[in-house]
Design an enzyme around this catalytic site. Structure first.
Site, PDB file in Angstrom:
ATOM      1  N   ARG A 240       5.425  30.275  57.138  1.00 13.30           N
ATOM      2  CA  ARG A 240       4.347  29.310  56.951  1.00 13.30           C
ATOM      3  C   ARG A 240       4.104  28.585  58.262  1.00 13.30           C
ATOM      4  O   ARG A 240       4.849  28.746  59.226  1.00 13.30           O
ATOM      5  CB  ARG A 240       4.717  28.297  55.868  1.00 13.30           C
ATOM      6  CG  ARG A 240       6.039  27.579  56.156  1.00 13.30           C
ATOM      7  CD  ARG A 240       6.389  26.572  55.093  1.00 13.30           C
ATOM      8  NE  ARG A 240       7.743  26.085  55.220  1.00 13.30           N
ATOM      9  CZ  ARG A 240       8.141  25.092  55.995  1.00 13.30           C
ATOM     10  NH1 ARG A 240       7.248  24.481  56.774  1.00 13.30           N
ATOM     11  NH2 ARG A 240       9.390  24.683  56.026  1.00 13.30           N
TER      12      ARG A 240
ATOM     13  N   GLU B  92      28.041  29.142  57.656  1.00 16.12           N
ATOM     14  CA  GLU B  92      27.919  29.482  59.066  1.00 16.12           C
ATOM     15  C   GLU B  92      28.803  28.574  59.916  1.00 16.12           C
ATOM     16  O   GLU B  92      29.028  27.404  59.546  1.00 16.12           O
ATOM     17  CB  GLU B  92      26.469  29.339  59.553  1.00 16.12           C
ATOM     18  CG  GLU B  92      25.540  30.403  59.038  1.00 16.12           C
ATOM     19  CD  GLU B  92      24.140  30.261  59.595  1.00 16.12           C
ATOM     20  OE1 GLU B  92      23.383  31.237  59.485  1.00 16.12           O
ATOM     21  OE2 GLU B  92      23.817  29.186  60.130  1.00 16.12           O
TER      22      GLU B  92
ATOM     23  N   HIS C 286      19.279  16.483  58.663  1.00 15.63           N
ATOM     24  CA  HIS C 286      18.890  17.864  58.969  1.00 15.63           C
ATOM     25  C   HIS C 286      17.377  18.070  58.885  1.00 15.63           C
ATOM     26  O   HIS C 286      16.904  19.192  58.738  1.00 15.63           O
ATOM     27  CB  HIS C 286      19.592  18.852  58.033  1.00 15.63           C
ATOM     28  CG  HIS C 286      21.073  18.641  57.955  1.00 15.63           C
ATOM     29  ND1 HIS C 286      21.899  18.780  59.048  1.00 15.63           N
ATOM     30  CD2 HIS C 286      21.880  18.258  56.921  1.00 15.63           C
ATOM     31  CE1 HIS C 286      23.145  18.520  58.687  1.00 15.63           C
ATOM     32  NE2 HIS C 286      23.155  18.193  57.419  1.00 15.63           N
TER      33      HIS C 286
ATOM     34  N   LYS D 252      17.798  33.390  52.553  1.00 15.62           N
ATOM     35  CA  LYS D 252      18.375  33.236  53.886  1.00 15.62           C
ATOM     36  C   LYS D 252      19.475  34.265  54.166  1.00 15.62           C
ATOM     37  O   LYS D 252      19.598  34.778  55.282  1.00 15.62           O
ATOM     38  CB  LYS D 252      18.925  31.820  54.042  1.00 15.62           C
ATOM     39  CG  LYS D 252      17.875  30.719  53.894  1.00 15.62           C
ATOM     40  CD  LYS D 252      16.806  30.841  54.960  1.00 15.62           C
ATOM     41  CE  LYS D 252      15.808  29.701  54.902  1.00 15.62           C
ATOM     42  NZ  LYS D 252      14.747  29.883  53.927  1.00 15.62           N
TER      43      LYS D 252
END
Length: 674
Positions: free
Chosen positions: A294, A203, A238, A119
């Protein structure tokens, strides 16, 4: 089908494999399955042309074993391997192993997976491609002190994410600096367990974010298409539970900007096949979140509005075919998907296990059901708790929501706890139907969405009683058996007058006595002093009854099992009652408050207490990992830890004792497991 492969192995299980088999079989491709020992009798194995067991129940010993999957492809004669959209779908070593074995991999290149799988590296790549990012820290230095300093620079609240993560694993929202260290440790632990990599990024946590994603298709001939948008903001832990397409209430500039950014992201890594680019949208701005290399669980809503079979195009692209359109096809109508999961929302969305005694979702116009289970299957702690995806399509968003609500009203699942009532509450809430939900929707409306249901109304109680009585009548006098005499009648027989008896139903802690008098096909049911004349007739559809109470008739969907009855009324709700056996002994007392037990089978991820510790009520003592979730087991009372019976890494069964407490005021000495 020139160039299309003849046999396909799906390196996945459950609903994912069943969904891919459906398209492969339509295309004339032989369907090959792999399975763990726990899945030997599962639906995806039953639907396969050939299947091979590749290991024990834990995914790490079966579905995550690339060597065994590639060997299974060789033994079964597979020309291609589809990874599904979980397990190995984002592991670059699988396409590399397929290339070495001479088997087609249905998905992107290993290089593209590797580029987007990290990421932090992916965000650097996207920044270079001009795709906007959320401010944060994506650096290589993973020292705790460096991360803590970067967290203070970014400011709170912020989000910790696993660099190698996905599906909400290794992700924590941190509201204040004091909670950062504990959240970082938990995120690292979960990331290491899930991905074998405990690196994280940080973040800024946006105040009112929407989770919006774009489905892409890219062929080997240079065409990259963005297929509308999806809103996936309704999430718990999440992880998404409600998705819809197209994303509602987006300004045209944002909608076109998302499509352009998604195509730019795909081109930046030379992407081929189906993928998903995820964004955070807030006000008039959007930021790149991640790219899933995917197919996604929520792809059916995109299929519904575009008319495309995305799995078919995955297969065609993998076979070298060119996309037949140069621009994205137009969208038609609106689609909403609900993920029906084995979990208890009233217990912190805790995953549930058990045997599915009954599983029925009505198949009506505008409704699609993707599922990998059927009645009789066991829901184990080894895999994702999702039972089915229920997808509704309509000409408008309101019509799609109404159709989905009606389908959920008549869905009956017995044997395990589910989130069915929570899904119904979400779809009926004005904040969803009339507003624009953000990722904080569940937390914002938790009181209204997750409150225990109100007591069953009179109609529901009478419908439940009618369902039980009608089931007993059919059992006594089966269809076609003829009249055998009064001795076969379960309701009893009297020479003069009607037999009278009492049926007791229990809803939670409430016991409901019903006085029953029967004459032919009519029951007189007395409830709380009022007598109702009730009749019931089978209606079209499994489990459907038409119930007449006095002069009023209504349709109900019901299920009668040994010891219980479940009913639903159109537009009103669902209720479940226990059938009280007058001859059964009273239930035993619950375990004492000094016993801290595991509510589910799983693996001990951490023990957060020591013998002799004085703990407060609600303090986390043990963390259990099960069904892709970390469950925090808290102290039920204030007390002292006198015994610990588990250690990190242990596998425990449901009900296994973890910690023994001496409530405050009791003197005790303790022990810990060696």
């Amino acid at each position: 089908m020139n160039g299309m492969f003849r046999s396909l192995l799906v390196a996945n299980r459950g609903e994912i494999a069943v969904r891919i088999f459906r398209t492969a079989r339509r295309l004339g491709i032989s369907c090959l399955a792999v399975h763990s020992e726990a899945d030997a009798t599962s639906l995806h194995v039953a639907l396969a042309d050939h299947a091979l067991c590749i290991g024990p129940a834990p995914a790490s010993e079966s579905y995550l074993r690339i060597d065994r999957i590639v060997e299974a492809a060789r033994l079964l004669g597979a020309e291609a391997i589809h990874p599904g959209y979980g397990f190995l779908a984002e592991n670059p070593r699988l396409p590399e192993a397929c290339a070495e074995a001479g088997v087609v991999f249905v998905g992107p290149s290993a290089a593209a997976i590797r580029a987007m799988g990290d990421k932090a590296a992916a965000k650097a790549l996207m920044a270079a491609a001009g795709v906007p990012l959320v401010p944060g820290y994506h650096g290589e230095d993973q020292d705790d002190a460096v991360l803590a300093a970067e967290a203070l620079r970014i400011g709170f609240p912020l989000v910790i994410k696993a660099c190698a993560g996905g599906g909400g694993r290794g992700m924590r929202v941190v509201e204040r600096a004091e909670a950062f260290a504990d959240a970082l440790a938990a995120a690292r632990r979960e990331a290491a367990a899930a991905f074998g990599d405990d690196r994280v990024l940080l973040e800024r946590h946006l105040a009112r974010p929407r989770h919006v994603e774009v489905q892409i298709l890219a062929d080997t001939h240079g065409t990259v298409l963005a297929l509308s948008s999806r809103d996936c903001s309704i999430q718990r832990r999440h992880q998404k539970i409600i998705e819809e397409a197209p994303a509602p209430s987006l300004p045209d500039a944002i909608r076109s900007g998302l499509a352009e950014a998604a195509v730019a992201a795909a081109r930046a890594v030379g992407y081929v096949n189906a993928g998903t680019v995820e964004f955070i949208v807030e006000d008039e701005r959007f930021h790149f979140l991640e790219m899933n290399t995917r197919m996604q669980v929520e792809h059916p809503v995109t299929e519904a509005i575009t008319g495309l079979d995305l799995v078919e195009w995955q297969l065609r692209i993998a076979a070298g075919e060119k996309l037949p359109f140069a621009s994205s096809p137009p969208v038609r109508g609106h689609a909403v998907e609900a993920r029906l999961c084995a979990e208890d929302p009233l217990e912190g969305w805790r995953p549930a296990t058990g045997q599915l005694l009954h599983f029925a979702v009505p198949l009506v116009e505008g409704i699609r059901v993707d599922s990998g289970v059927r009645a009789g299957d066991a829901v184990t702690p080894f895999y994702d708790p999702m039972l089915a995806k229920i997808i509704a399509h309509g000409e408008t968003r309101a019509e799609a929501i109404a159709r989905l609500r009606a389908a959920l009203d008549h869905t009956i699942v017995e044997g395990v706890a589910t989130n069915l009532d929570a899904l119904r509450a979400i779809l009926a809430h004005p904040g969803f139907t009339e507003g624009v939900p953000t990722t904080g929707f569940l937390a914002q409306h938790e009181g209204a969405l997750l409150s225990p249901p109100p007591p069953a109304p009179t109609e529901a109680i009478l419908a439940a009683a009618a369902a039980v009585l009608e089931a007993q009548r059919r059992l006594a006098w089966p269809e076609g058996s003829g009249h055998r005499g009064p001795w076969d009648r379960l309701e009893g027989w009297r020479l003069f007058g009607s037999a009278r008896r009492t049926l007791r139903l229990r809803e939670g802690s409430r016991t409901i006595p019903l006085a029953i008098a029967q004459s032919g096909h009519v029951w007189e049911i007395t409830l709380e002093g009022d007598t109702h004349r009730v009749e019931a007739y089978e209606a079209e559809g499994e489990g459907d009854l038409r119930v007449r109470v006095g002069d009023r008739q209504f349709r109900t969907r019901s299920l009668v099992l040994p010891g219980s009855v479940a009913v639903s009324l159109p537009g009103a709700g669902r209720w479940r009652f226990a059938i009280v056996d007058a001859l059964s002994p009273p239930e035993g007392d619950a375990a004492g408050d000094d016993r801290v037990a595991s509510p589910i089978p799983g693996r001990v991820a951490a023990v957060l207490c020591s013998v002799g510790d004085v703990v407060s009520r609600g303090q986390t003592l043990v963390v259990i990992e099960a069904m892709k979730t970390e469950l925090r087991i808290n102290a039920p009372v204030e007390g002292r830890v006198v015994r610990i019976d588990v250690a990190p890494g242990d596998h425990v069964e449901e009900g296994a004792e973890l910690v023994q407490l001496a409530p405050s005021g009791e003197a005790a000495t303790g022990a810990v497991r060696e």
